[in-house]
Write an enzyme that holds these catalytic residues in place. Structure first.
Site, PDB file in Angstrom:
ATOM      1  N   ASP A 301      65.694  80.353  45.603  1.00 30.55           N
ATOM      2  CA  ASP A 301      67.096  80.451  45.207  1.00 30.55           C
ATOM      3  C   ASP A 301      67.705  81.779  45.633  1.00 30.55           C
ATOM      4  OD1 ASP A 301      69.339  79.340  43.481  1.00 30.55           O
ATOM      5  OD2 ASP A 301      68.988  81.259  42.491  1.00 30.55           O
ATOM      6  N   GLU A 353      67.580  78.792  50.179  1.00 28.75           N
ATOM      7  CA  GLU A 353      68.996  78.588  49.890  1.00 28.75           C
ATOM      8  C   GLU A 353      69.708  79.833  50.416  1.00 28.75           C
ATOM      9  OE1 GLU A 353      72.372  78.202  46.437  1.00 28.75           O
ATOM     10  OE2 GLU A 353      70.692  79.569  46.306  1.00 28.75           O
TER      11      GLU A 353
END
Length: 831
Positions: A301, A353
């Site tokens: 993330d 990401e």
């Protein structure tokens, strides 16, 4: 590995299994538990918990090379514990174990005495199969899932790893997804963070069960052939006192400089990637879930926030040593994470990401890359969703949003993601992002999904998107499963299921996702109609995808193709089983050999409004044409050989032949005329020529007969002089014309029977097909009107239809037969 050897790696930033030294470990023969804590600057540390009534003086820990250790016979599985740390700044605080395997369920935050050994794994075959081949060349369709809100017991009780696994495994298998991606399952204190503010980087959150329950979850899905990816968050951590902040009275895990310590947008703290021990901590955390829980991938993330020193700071940041904004230490940490995971766990994947154009994210570290297997394609997500929000009437102005992704499609290994981020915070659900009325929204969503599954890149869809949930996602309650009682929602779920299985069945859709060898645009510039067509390839395996992004039907839409072949329909989003109108689409179609749109062939298709069609394309050699051409050549040669002999015979008996012929013609003036032998051969030859061309209209075939007829007529005039012969010839001409008409090669077979009555739509369509390159929109045919009627808004039809060509990039050369204008007007009035 010996303790000192592991410590040496840890202090150099090279440890990949620091969890074997730190944390809570059961002693041999169940003689208690050993505890070890990294707190080099602490003045004193003791362990407190259920086993000593939380007394800081009861069990002091001993110090060795920056770590604090103790063995406790009294500790037993399930006991809560913490470390009482006297910091370098004389602070006294209770800290949870950064390496804890299990923790107290919120609102408590103590660590738990727990062993994660002893689970009997039965997924050896799955892991062996996973290690085979290159993940890039395998089908990857991911179902993103929030465990707490996917499905709950009786709609309100908390979900658990066990109950979710028992329902999820068969559901995912039936739906055809290859992987499940779990939003963070590492321990976290606040439900509203969805797991993205982690306090336990080696734990599994207790809100869904025990570590062994999660092992059961993983094995259950592996048994169904489903891979497990988890969201993992090394970009930041929360300020909770029991967590990592100011751990030993110093900035042990976070960066000491205030301009690199905090995320101003999120209020969280940033890891100090420059510290080797922090690198070892994070690398070991990532590796831990693969090693102990057999997961198949991590999605990292907020990678952009790690890479850029000025992330969220505008111009208020501390530059790197070269004066730039790249965090070199974070780069190095990510390279170590990817190298450790992908080296030690064959067939595993790591996903970034990363929302910027940072280079070489998915290239290996030895080539200067970060080493991820995949990167989320955030640009594709935003561009396509913006396009789908646009009124179809104006989509021509946003045409490039759907094609731009191919400019950079092979710069990285991409996953095309429609993630949880797009269905929260007022952004609207996926179905509500679609423009139009109720039915058009469903048709549009199916078209978008069809475009995504055909487009190069792996696939990801958030839970609920597969059945078009109308409400935004709410982490506090389960999905609106009751919607599946409605045909439209059930239809789109069946459509996604079919998409997944079609995608996995045909290698052309997934094997070559990393180069132009796997993709070819067939129709890219048709802004007026908003129709896109492309070809996916893997060796000799080929799929053609056609997407119509307007509520306008086309009865005869031409797509260019590079070679001769046959197309077989394998998917139509407008089928009734998917909640569509069930428009009749031909199951097979063949190419026509005629230059079109820069290619040598084309094929014609019927397109329903807002729809996607997939075809298997099988190239075919032009064997029939070659055989016919050979036959024609042989006949021509025979005719050429025969001609001199006939000419010689005609010369020696010229007068006799002339008189005989004139007499015969006079006698047979009222009978069926006898066609001269030479003309019969000519007609046969022309029939062959018609077969060779393999097209409805061929200019050469259309002109060949008049030339031959003229030549025959000239020969007749030279020999048939008497008045009777002239009268016979005059009488014969109409009869000959009527007799020869059915064989006329320039007339299409379907138009050779003008007396046969047909419905207006069929006649118009037939006439359109007989025209080489039609220019008027197929919306004007009665058939198209019938097809589009349930879905076309008045505005798009009235404005688009009169001007939109039925072909892409074609220059108008002739006008096709269409129905009368009142039909189109009727449609407009009806809408």
């Amino acid at each position: 590995m010996k303790k000192d050897d592991l410590l040496n790696l840890f202090y150099k930033g090279d440890a990949t299994k620091a969890y074997e030294l730190f944390g809570c470990h059961e002693l041999p023969k169940k003689a208690g538990f050993r505890f070890a804590l990294f707190a080099p600057n602490a003045k004193d540390v003791s362990i407190v918990g259920d086993f000593n009534e939380w007394d800081p003086e009861a069990d002091k820990m001993t110090y060795y090379r920056g770590i604090w250790e103790i063995e406790l016979k009294e500790a037993k599985a399930g006991d809560n514990y913490k470390y009482f740390v006297v910091g370098a700044d004389d602070s006294k605080v209770m800290k949870s174990d950064p390496y804890a395997f299990h923790s107290e369920t919120r609102p408590g935050n103590a660590s738990k005495v727990w062993s994660i050994e002893g689970f009997e794994w039965k997924d050896a075959k799955y892991l062996k199969d996973r290690a085979k081949g290159d993940p890039i060349k395998k089908p990857t369709s991911i179902y993103e899932l929030h465990l707490g809100s996917w499905r709950t017991k009786d709609g309100h009780e908390n979900a658990s790893f066990v109950t979710v696994a028992d329902e999820l495994a068969p559901y995912i298998k039936e739906m055809g997804y290859t992987h499940v991606e779990l939003m963070p399952v590492s321990e976290f204190p606040f439900d509203g963070s969805w797991g993205y503010q982690v306090t336990g980087f080696f734990g599994i959150t207790s809100r869904y069960g025990t570590p062994q329950d999660f092992m059961y979850f993983v094995e259950k899905l592996h048994d169904a052939g489903i891979g497990i990816i988890i969201d993992w968050v090394p970009a930041h951590f929360p300020r909770d006192t029991h967590g990592l902040p100011h751990f030993d009275g110093t900035y042990l895990y976070e960066h000491p400089h205030p301009l690199r310590r905090e995320h101003p947008q999120w209020g969280t703290l940033i890891f100090n990637y420059e510290r080797p021990e922090v690198q070892s901590f994070l690398v070991s955390s990532a590796n831990f879930y693969f090693d102990k829980y057999h997961i198949d991938g991590i999605r990292v993330d907020a990678v952009s926030s790690m890479l850029y020193l000025d992330y969220g700071r505008q111009h208020n940041y501390l530059p790197n040593k070269d004066g730039g904004n790249i965090n070199y230490a974070a780069e190095e940490t990510l390279k170590k994470i990817n190298t450790a995971v992908l080296t030690e766990h064959k067939g595993a994947i790591t996903v970034a990401e990363e929302s910027t154009a940072f280079p070489l994210v998915t290239k290996p570290p030895f080539d200067g890359g970060l080493g991820f297997t995949y990167k989320w394609n955030m640009g594709f997500m935003h561009d396509t969703l913006d396009y789908m929000r646009t009124d179809p009437l104006f989509r021509s102005g946003n045409h490039d949003r759907m094609t731009f992704s191919m400019y950079y499609a092979y710069s990285e290994n991409y996953i095309l993601a429609y993630s949880h981020d797009e269905v929260v915070h007022g952004k609207g659900s996926m179905i509500n992002k679609m423009h139009g009325e109720y039915d058009q929204k469903f048709a549009s969503l199916k078209t978008l999904y069809g475009f995504m599954y055909g487009h190069p890149g792996k696939k990801l869809m958030f839970m609920g998107d597969e059945f078009a949930q109308f409400n935004e996602w709410d982490f506090s309650k389960e999905l609106d499963w009751f919607l599946l009682d409605y045909d439209t929602h059930k239809g789109i779920q069946d459509y996604v299921k079919t998409l997944n299985k079609t995608y996995a069945k045909y290698p052309a859709l997934y094997e070559v996702d990393d180069s132009w060898d796997g993709f070819r645009w067939l129709n890219v510039d048709d802004r007026a109609n908003s129709v896109f067509a492309f070809q996916r390839m893997s060796g000799d395996k080929q799929i053609v995808v056609i997407c119509n992004f307007t509520p306008v039907a086309h009865a005869d839409y031409k797509i260019a193709l590079p070679e001769n072949g046959k197309l077989s329909l394998i998917l139509n989003s407008d089928d009734k089983e998917f909640g569509g109108e069930g428009s009749s689409i031909k199951k097979t179609t063949s190419t026509v050999k005629k230059a079109f749109n820069g290619m040598d062939y084309y094929a014609s298709f019927k397109l329903a409004p807002l729809s996607v069609q997939y075809y298997v394309f099988k190239p075919e050699a032009e064997k029939p044409a070659k055989a016919t051409a050979t036959k024609a050549t042989a006949e021509k040669k025979a005719a050429t050989t025969k001609a001199p002999a006939e000419k010689k015979a005609a010369t020696t008996t010229k007068a006799k032949a002339t008189a005989t012929k004139a007499t015969a013609e006079t006698k047979s003036a009222d009978k069926k005329p006898a066609t001269p032998k030479v003309e019969t051969k000519t007609a046969a030859k022309k029939a062959v020529a018609t077969k060779v061309t393999d097209t409805a209209i061929d200019v050469k075939a259309a002109t060949a007969k008049p030339a031959a007829t003229k030549k025959a007529a000239t020969a007749k005039s030279a020999t048939a002089k008497p008045a009777a012969a002239k009268k016979a010839a005059a009488t014969k001409a109409p009869a000959e014309k009527k007799t020869a008409a059915p064989k006329k090669p320039a007339t299409p077979k379907v138009e050779a029977k003008p007396a046969t009555p047909k419905p207006a739509a069929t006649t118009a369509t037939t006439a359109a097909k007989a025209t080489p390159i039609p220019t008027a929109s197929a919306i004007t045919t009665a058939e198209a009107v019938k097809t589009e009627a349930p879905k076309v808004e008045a505005k798009p039809v009235a404005t688009v239809a009169p001007t939109a060509p039925a072909t892409s990039n074609a220059t108008a050369t002739s006008k096709p037969a269409t129905t009368k204008k009142p039909a189109a007007k009727k449609t407009t009035d009806k809408k």
